[in-house]
Design a protein around this motif. Structure first.
Motif, short mmCIF file in Angstrom:
data_model
loop_
_atom_site.label_atom_id
_atom_site.label_comp_id
_atom_site.label_asym_id
_atom_site.label_seq_id
_atom_site.Cartn_x
_atom_site.Cartn_y
_atom_site.Cartn_z
N PRO A 278 0.81 -1.23 0.00
CA PRO A 278 0.00 0.00 0.00
C PRO A 278 0.84 1.27 0.00
CG PRO A 278 0.06 -0.94 2.19
CD PRO A 278 0.74 -1.92 1.30
N VAL A 279 2.16 1.17 0.09
CA VAL A 279 3.02 2.34 0.10
C VAL A 279 4.05 2.22 -1.01
CG1 VAL A 279 2.74 2.72 2.57
CG2 VAL A 279 4.62 1.30 1.74
N GLY A 280 4.62 3.37 -1.36
CA GLY A 280 5.71 3.35 -2.33
C GLY A 280 6.96 2.77 -1.69
N ILE A 281 7.66 1.92 -2.45
CA ILE A 281 8.85 1.24 -1.92
C ILE A 281 9.97 1.36 -2.94
CG2 ILE A 281 9.86 -0.99 -1.30
CD1 ILE A 281 7.17 -1.80 -0.17
N ILE A 291 17.41 -1.60 -6.93
CA ILE A 291 17.03 -2.99 -7.18
C ILE A 291 15.61 -3.07 -7.71
CG2 ILE A 291 16.66 -5.26 -6.15
CD1 ILE A 291 18.81 -4.60 -4.12
N ALA A 292 14.65 -2.56 -6.94
CA ALA A 292 13.24 -2.68 -7.34
C ALA A 292 12.42 -1.63 -6.62
CB ALA A 292 12.71 -4.09 -7.02
N GLY A 293 11.24 -1.41 -7.16
CA GLY A 293 10.30 -0.47 -6.57
C GLY A 293 8.94 -0.65 -7.21
N ASN A 294 7.90 -0.14 -6.58
CA ASN A 294 6.56 -0.23 -7.17
C ASN A 294 6.20 1.12 -7.78
OD1 ASN A 294 6.53 0.96 -4.68
ND2 ASN A 294 4.71 -0.10 -3.92
N THR A 381 5.35 7.30 1.94
CA THR A 381 3.94 7.34 2.32
C THR A 381 3.41 8.75 2.13
OG1 THR A 381 4.40 5.66 4.01
CG2 THR A 381 2.29 6.83 4.15
N ASP A 382 2.37 8.85 1.33
CA ASP A 382 1.75 10.16 1.11
C ASP A 382 0.93 10.52 2.35
OD1 ASP A 382 0.33 12.36 0.35
OD2 ASP A 382 -0.14 11.60 -1.65
#
Length: 618
Positions: A278-281, A291-294, A381-382
């Motif tokens: 549910p949060v940006g990573i 490496i990675a992110g959403n 987190t917004d």
């Protein structure tokens, strides 16, 4: 005329004597057969051998001797070649002697013909090579023992690429007798690769008679299990350049393949978890590479920045693009100072959590945590609505807790009064299930002493006091060893080792983070054992072993056998080159060896002469 013959004989006598002395020094025995293959002469060196007398052989045919070692047809093969009037070239045969047991002789002979082409007999040499053969056999057994201890096995192919030999270790891996492979080619066996092109390329390498390394294939045993192997081989050629086949080694890599697949599955689950978070990573490795992110949760980033966020992108490079895009309001006008502060924060994380305001007016809470492998997990987190209402603030706190749950280590937070606030499931599950009083407000000391009372740790009473002392000195790390045979209703392995770190929060509270380093410690112990074994094998090996740099030839180490052979001490050798020591009897030999290493990456069977410290040559 008779006087001339006598004079010529006298002139030849010194040459004959010299010839016999040479034979005596070489260890060869001269023999002669007549046209009926009967022995008419054996040199005096043979008569001096206490095991045999010339009378045992003179007047007899080789077939009359009935020499034979059970299971060895080499003597019968030699007799057949003599009967067929064929030249004999270094033929080795075995005989069983009454006292000394099995002996191996090397036999060379040529048929003799008169001017009319009629056979007049044979003339040849023989030599006792038992010691040489036994030395080779012992060396082969040692090599196979070493390979077996390492889980490897050896194999050989003939010129038709058919297996002629596979060592016994392979039978344990294949689950079938070795003879099921002998005489067959690789493409006759049920061996597969994930890509048919890989197998085709390997067969092409074999047909082209080229060396190959780490060819990986798999097969299915009779019990339905799959094994994976990695094999390497080199082509073998005779002295005249004729292709004779392949020799190679293989190893069982089933555990490695299965581990890699589990790792791939875990990676896929991890990426799926990120994409559904549910949060940006954003996840950065220990070298600060992305490496990675959403990305769908980072949609407040401009597309131009998202396009730059590719795997491997360095954190500092990406951060610079972000800052100079005007995307972050608090960095405008102080870009370089802001960059330095943010990089310092990223590289020295202390429960790092802060709020940023975007150019769009939105507010984002950024939380950075160090991962077990030294990377950084950043969550975005917004919290725009949190700035506007208390309800939004509680929602953001729930998101923060969800983010903490994604951290791959135990996490707990205590307030400035040392009361428990929250933890993730990893931290909670490190205590027994009846540890129900771990609720908000319970004091840290109460938690630790309750855990020690249940013998959760090695030497729990001493541990409790050490843990409380560390708690008063945040920033230090300690290793926690869970007791063997302790409570079994916790999620961490019995006897595990945890690395614990605590950090003080801005509000005066305490963050407690532990990481499971059990496997790391086991690998370190295994590495130390392996290094000790290598040192022993290196120092006490019967082979001459030395290690030097490819760049300048400086010696790094040498074993005792090598030092004894060249006559130097270790202190005289280490840090110097072979040229400085003058070890090469012919410096061109070293030049040739280096050229081969640079060209092929290895050197085998390279004969050369070395000059000892006392000037003698070996």
């Amino acid at each position: 005329m008779a006087d001339d013959d006598e004079q010529q004989h006298e002139r030849l006598r010194p040459d004959e004597q010299r010839y016999h002395r040479i034979l005596r020094m070489s260890g060869d025995v001269v023999w002669e057969l007549d046209a009926d293959n009967r022995c008419v002469y054996i040199s005096e060196d043979f008569e001096e051998n206490p095991r045999w007398k010339a009378s045992d052989f003179v007047g007899k045919r080789p077939g009359d001797l009935n020499w034979q070692v059970p299971g060895d047809e080499s003597w019968n093969e030699l007799v057949a070649k003599l009967d067929a009037r064929q030249p004999i070239d270094n033929h080795e045969f075995s005989v069983q002697e009454p006292v000394s047991g099995r002996r191996v002789y090397r036999f060379t002979g040529e048929p003799l013909f008169d001017d009319d082409g009629h056979l007049t007999g044979y003339l040849g040499l023989s030599r006792n090579v038992t010691a040489d053969v036994e030395s080779i056999s012992n060396a082969q057994r040692r090599l196979e023992d070493i390979a077996a201890s390492a889980g490897d096995w050896f194999w050989e192919m003939d010129a038709d690429l058919r297996f002629t030999y596979i060592s016994d270790r392979a039978s344990e891996v294949f689950g079938v007798p070795i003879d099921q492979f002998i005489g067959r080619r690789r493409d006759d066996l049920a061996q597969h690769t994930d890509d048919d092109n890989v197998m085709a390329a390997h067969l092409a390498e074999l047909n082209a008679r080229r060396s190959f390394r780490e060819f990986v294939y798999h097969s299915v045993r009779d019990d339905g299990t799959t094994y994976w192997s990695s094999t390497s081989g080199v082509p073998v050629f005779s002295e005249d350049g004729e292709f004779e086949g392949y020799r190679g080694a293989a190893r069982d890599i089933t555990a490695n393949i299965e581990a890699q697949r589990r790792a791939d599955d875990a990676q896929a689950l991890f990426l799926d978890a990120i994409n559904n978070s549910p949060v940006g990573i954003m996840l950065w490795d220990a070298d600060e590479g992305f490496i990675a992110g959403n990305a769908e949760h980072l949609e407040w980033l401009p597309k131009a920045l998202l396009d730059e966020l590719v795997p491997g992108r360095k954190f500092e490079d990406f951060l610079r693009l972000v800052v100079y895009s005007g995307f972050l309001l608090d960095s405008v006008g102080r870009e370089e100072d802001w960059l330095l502060e943010r990089l310092e924060r990223h590289r020295n994380i202390k429960a790092d959590s802060f709020i940023q305001q975007r150019a769009s007016g939105r507010w984002v809470r950024v939380t950075n945590n160090r991962t077990a492998d030294g990377g950084v997990l950043s969550t975005y987190t917004d919290i725009t609505d949190i700035k506007q209402s208390e309800e939004a603030l509680r929602a953001a706190e729930a998101q923060l807790i969800d983010a903490i749950e994604t951290i791959d280590h135990g996490f707990a937070l205590y307030d400035k009064d040392d009361g428990f606030v929250l933890c993730n499931s990893l931290y909670r599950n490190s205590f027994p299930t009846d540890f129900a009083f771990l609720k908000p407000g319970v004091k840290f000391e109460t938690v630790i002493r309750a855990a020690a009372s249940q013998n959760l740790y090695d030497d729990s009473d001493v541990f409790a006091e050490l843990r409380l002392a560390q708690h008063l000195n945040p920033g230090t790390t300690i290793e926690i060893k869970l007791a063997t045979g302790g409570p079994h209703d916790i999620s961490i392995a019995d006897g595990a080792t945890l690395l614990l770190t605590e950090r003080r929060t801005h509000a005066g509270g305490m963050v407690s983070i532990w990481t499971d380093i059990t496997e790391q410690r086991r690998r370190e112990e295994a590495l130390a054992v392996s290094q000790r074994r290598f040192s022993l094998a290196f120092e006490y090996s019967p082979a001459l072993l030395a290690i030097s740099k490819m760049t300048d030839g400086t010696f790094i180490d040498a074993n005792a056998h090598w030092l004894d052979t060249v006559g130097y001490t270790r202190e005289e050798v280490i840090g110097r080159t072979s040229l400085e020591l003058g070890i090469w009897a012919d410096p061109d030999d070293r030049h040739d060896m280096v050229k081969r290493l640079e060209r092929d990456g290895f050197v085998r069977n390279f004969e050369n002469r070395l000059r000892r410290k006392d000037g003698t040559v070996v």
